[in-house]
Every structure is written in structure tokens, then in C-alpha cells.
Motif scaffolding. Structure first.
Motif, short mmCIF file in Angstrom:
data_model
loop_
_atom_site.label_atom_id
_atom_site.label_comp_id
_atom_site.label_asym_id
_atom_site.label_seq_id
_atom_site.Cartn_x
_atom_site.Cartn_y
_atom_site.Cartn_z
N LYS A 117 51.97 67.24 40.14
CA LYS A 117 52.79 67.98 40.94
C LYS A 117 52.83 68.02 42.48
N ASN A 118 52.09 66.87 42.81
CA ASN A 118 51.60 66.67 44.36
C ASN A 118 52.26 65.28 44.68
N THR A 119 52.61 65.19 45.97
CA THR A 119 53.18 63.99 46.62
C THR A 119 51.66 63.27 46.85
N ILE A 120 51.72 62.00 46.37
CA ILE A 120 50.49 61.10 46.62
C ILE A 120 50.53 60.07 47.71
N LEU A 121 49.91 59.34 48.24
CA LEU A 121 49.70 58.25 49.35
C LEU A 121 48.73 57.37 48.73
N PHE A 122 49.00 56.17 48.82
CA PHE A 122 48.04 54.99 48.57
C PHE A 122 48.48 53.65 49.40
N GLY A 123 47.47 52.96 49.27
CA GLY A 123 47.65 51.64 50.10
C GLY A 123 47.48 50.38 49.18
N ASP A 124 47.21 49.37 49.98
CA ASP A 124 47.19 47.95 49.43
C ASP A 124 45.46 47.77 48.80
N ARG A 125 44.53 48.51 49.06
CA ARG A 125 43.35 48.20 48.82
C ARG A 125 42.91 48.31 47.56
N TYR A 126 42.19 47.72 46.81
CA TYR A 126 41.78 47.74 45.42
C TYR A 126 40.35 47.40 45.30
N GLU A 127 40.00 47.38 43.89
CA GLU A 127 38.49 46.84 43.72
C GLU A 127 38.67 46.51 42.16
N LEU A 128 38.12 45.41 41.88
CA LEU A 128 37.90 44.92 40.55
C LEU A 128 36.58 45.33 39.98
N GLN A 129 36.30 45.52 38.82
CA GLN A 129 35.17 45.73 38.07
C GLN A 129 35.10 45.14 36.89
N LYS A 130 33.58 44.69 36.23
CA LYS A 130 33.68 44.33 34.87
C LYS A 130 32.69 45.19 34.40
N PHE A 131 32.99 45.15 32.99
CA PHE A 131 32.09 46.22 32.01
C PHE A 131 31.00 45.26 31.52
N ASN A 132 29.82 45.59 31.62
CA ASN A 132 28.73 44.76 31.03
C ASN A 132 27.99 45.43 29.65
N GLY A 133 28.95 46.04 29.28
CA GLY A 133 28.24 46.76 27.95
C GLY A 133 27.83 48.17 28.11
N LYS A 134 27.46 48.59 29.48
CA LYS A 134 27.02 49.76 29.63
C LYS A 134 27.53 50.66 30.51
N ASP A 135 27.82 49.66 31.80
CA ASP A 135 28.33 50.38 33.17
C ASP A 135 29.23 49.20 33.52
N TRP A 136 30.05 49.98 34.50
CA TRP A 136 31.11 48.97 35.38
C TRP A 136 30.54 48.54 36.73
N GLN A 137 30.51 47.25 36.76
CA GLN A 137 30.01 46.49 38.01
C GLN A 137 31.15 46.13 38.79
N LYS A 138 30.88 46.41 40.04
CA LYS A 138 31.83 45.92 41.06
C LYS A 138 31.85 44.57 41.23
N ILE A 139 32.98 43.95 41.27
CA ILE A 139 32.95 42.24 41.64
C ILE A 139 33.23 42.11 42.90
N LYS A 140 32.13 41.48 43.69
CA LYS A 140 32.06 41.13 45.28
C LYS A 140 33.10 40.17 45.49
N LEU A 141 34.28 40.64 46.05
CA LEU A 141 35.35 39.73 46.63
C LEU A 141 35.63 39.85 48.08
N SER A 142 35.97 38.93 48.93
CA SER A 142 36.32 38.97 50.25
C SER A 142 37.56 38.70 50.42
N PHE A 143 38.64 39.54 51.24
CA PHE A 143 39.85 39.20 51.28
C PHE A 143 40.41 40.38 52.18
N PHE A 144 41.58 40.00 52.62
CA PHE A 144 42.03 40.88 53.85
C PHE A 144 43.34 41.60 53.41
N VAL A 145 43.46 42.96 53.59
CA VAL A 145 44.34 43.72 53.06
C VAL A 145 45.10 44.39 54.29
#
Length: 300
Positions: free
Chosen positions: A204-232
């Protein structure tokens, strides 16, 4: 309690010449006026003890208008509860509320030159098309300013105002949340390609979002951030309730040259900001940050 109405048909219309010094020429035009005894709409329920202030009112029959019905005509009522006669035309200002201020949005629209006369204690109904008369193209908060003249005096001008909103209905049968849609499976050979996504705002609310994102991998127990370097680019997109967004800029990349992907379960995380009573502030408006997530698998 029964009220009996007296209907008075007045024929009063002024054709105003735009040239300086030109005289006003009167022609006949039907104006239906109703007695004050008529029950007033819910727009004036905030007036105590069913009594009205001695002023001119204007109101739309609908407080909220469906975004998909902006081209339809709605009833705009002028109610003269002052003790003096007024004149008014078809013109009015429509303003939208953004950046903590009201902004006129229909100054480009030309209205026919005519004038109606309205005696004290009378009302008159006009037609109003939000899109064609008001210049409305987006959901949001709006108001109408209706100019009028007292005692037929061009120097004695006033405004009557009414607020309304334009909304987009939520998508039926869909959970009330923000969705991030992407393909559910990727082959190793496809990781070098751009991945386009779609955002659905079914809140019911207007939202804002951008181009930024994060990729994560599931290791069987937790989600781990994949370290990537890029410009947005630091850019923001607005998405109103009950709408979806998809365009060429809505994509992400895996950057397989920076990370060695293996078959398994992954997900993308993007943050969005929605209006709330606390949290971050954008252009002076409080926003709260929330994640939108979408899982996918990578296969050989």
C-alpha cells in the motif's frame, strides 16, 4: 426528517472578452441550483453540529480516484454558503503534493470563458475529468483550487479548495509484498550475460529502489555474500502501489571473471525504501529500508 427542495433555474452566462476595455456580453445558459436543505456529502462531515461556516465550498464526490479511471468524468460541486452572491467559471487549478510543497500541474490546460452565478445558500455541479481537465498522470495526493468572484467583482477573488488522492488498486490474488522476479535457473554458460528483472509493488506504499544489488550463495546453513567489485549509478526509481516496473536498466551481472561460481543455490538481494513514520529520509520524507530477495539455481 424530510426535506423539500426548491429548484430554481437561472440563466446566467457571461462571455468575457480578452481585450482590455471590452464589455461583457450576457447570454443565456441553464444553471440548476439546489436549496441548502439538501443533505451535504461526507466531505463536510468535519463541520461541527451540522452547521457550515459562512464561506464557499468545493468538493469532489469521490475522495479517492482509481488510477485506471482518470479519463472518466466526476462530479465537482460548488456550494455557496456565504452571505453574498458569487460568480465562477469552468477553470480551476489542480495541484500535486511532492517535495513537501504543492505544485500546479494543469496550467497548460485552456478552459472555455464563461461565468455562472450562484446565490447564497445554493450549490451547482460541474463535471471534472482528472486526466483531461486536471493533467493527472500519476497516483498521489492532489487538491483542487476553485476560483470565484464575490458580488460579481473581478477584484474580490477567492478560492475554494478540496483534497483528494489517486490510487492504484493492489493486484488481487497476490501476497501484499514487494516481489523481485528473475529466472529461476541459470547454466554456467549463461553467467556472462546480463540478467533482466522485474519489480512488483503489491504493497500500500510507494517504494523507491536503485541499481545496487548483492549476490549471495547458500552454503547449507547460511547465506554468504559474494564479493564483487563493480560500478553502479546512484539513481532512484519510484514504483506506486499495485504496479510493476520493468525496463532496460533493470538488470544485474554475475561477473564470472571475479568469482568462480559452482552449481548450487544462490539469491539476489536489492533494498527498497517505503514511506513510513520513521527510518531514512528522502527529500525530507521519512522512508524505511527493506530487502527484496529472489532465489535461483546455477547448473552445469
Amino acid at each position: 426528517m424530510k426535506f423539500y427542495f426548491t429548484f430554481l433555474i437561472l440563466f446566467l452566462l457571461f462571455s468575457c472578452e480578452s481585450k482590455k476595455g471590452a464589455s461583457k456580453q450576457m447570454i443565456t445558459h441553464p444553471v440548476i441550483q439546489e436549496n441548502v436543505a439538501e443533505t451535504i456529502s461526507s466531505k463536510t462531515e468535519n463541520i461541527k453540529n451540522d452547521t457550515f461556516q459562512k464561506k464557499v465550498y468545493v468538493w469532489l464526490k469521490e475522495d479517492s480516484i482509481n488510477f485506471k479511471k482518470l479519463e472518466e468524468n466526476y462530479t465537482l460541486t460548488v456550494f455557496n454558503n456565504s452571505d453574498k452572491p458569487i460568480t465562477f467559471g469552468k477553470e480551476f487549478q489542480v495541484e500535486s503534493y511532492s517535495d513537501n510543497k504543492w505544485n500546479v500541474i494543469n496550467s497548460h490546460i485552456v478552459f472555455p470563458e464563461m461565468a455562472y452565478g450562484l446565490q447564497p445558500g445554493r450549490r451547482y455541479d460541474l463535471t471534472f475529468s482528472p486526466k483531461f481537465d486536471g493533467g493527472l498522470n500519476f497516483p498521489g495526493n492532489y487538491r483542487i483550487n476553485k476560483p470565484f468572484f464575490i458580488d460579481n467583482n473581478d477584484l474580490n477573488r477567492g478560492f475554494a479548495t478540496d483534497n483528494f488522492k489517486v490510487y492504484t488498486p493492489l493486484i488481487e490474488g497476490l501476497e501484499q509484498k514487494v516481489f523481485l522476479e528473475i529466472p529461476k535457473t541459470f547454466k554456467m554458460s549463461e553467467l556472462k550475460n546480463k540478467v533482466f528483472y522485474k519489480v512488483i509493488n503489491n504493497t500500500k506504499n510507494t517504494i523507491l529502489f536503485g541499481d545496487r544489488y548483492e549476490l549471495q550463495k547458500f552454503n547449507g546453513k547460511d547465506w554468504q555474500k559474494i564479493k564483487l567489485s563493480f560500478f553502479v549509478q546512484d539513481i532512484g526509481y519510484t514504483l506506486h502501489p499495485g504496479t510493476e516496473g520493468f525496463q532496460e536498466r533493470f538488470y544485474f551481472k554475475f561477473y564470472p571473471e571475479q568469482y568462480q561460481y559452482k552449481p548450487g543455490l544462490y539469491r539476489i538481494l536489492k533494498n527498497y525504501y517505503s514511506k513510513s513514520g520513521s527510518g531514512l529520509s528522502f527529500r525530507g520524507i521519512p522512508y524505511e529500508k527493506d530487502p527484496m530477495l529472489s532465489e535461483f539455481r546455477i547448473i552445469n
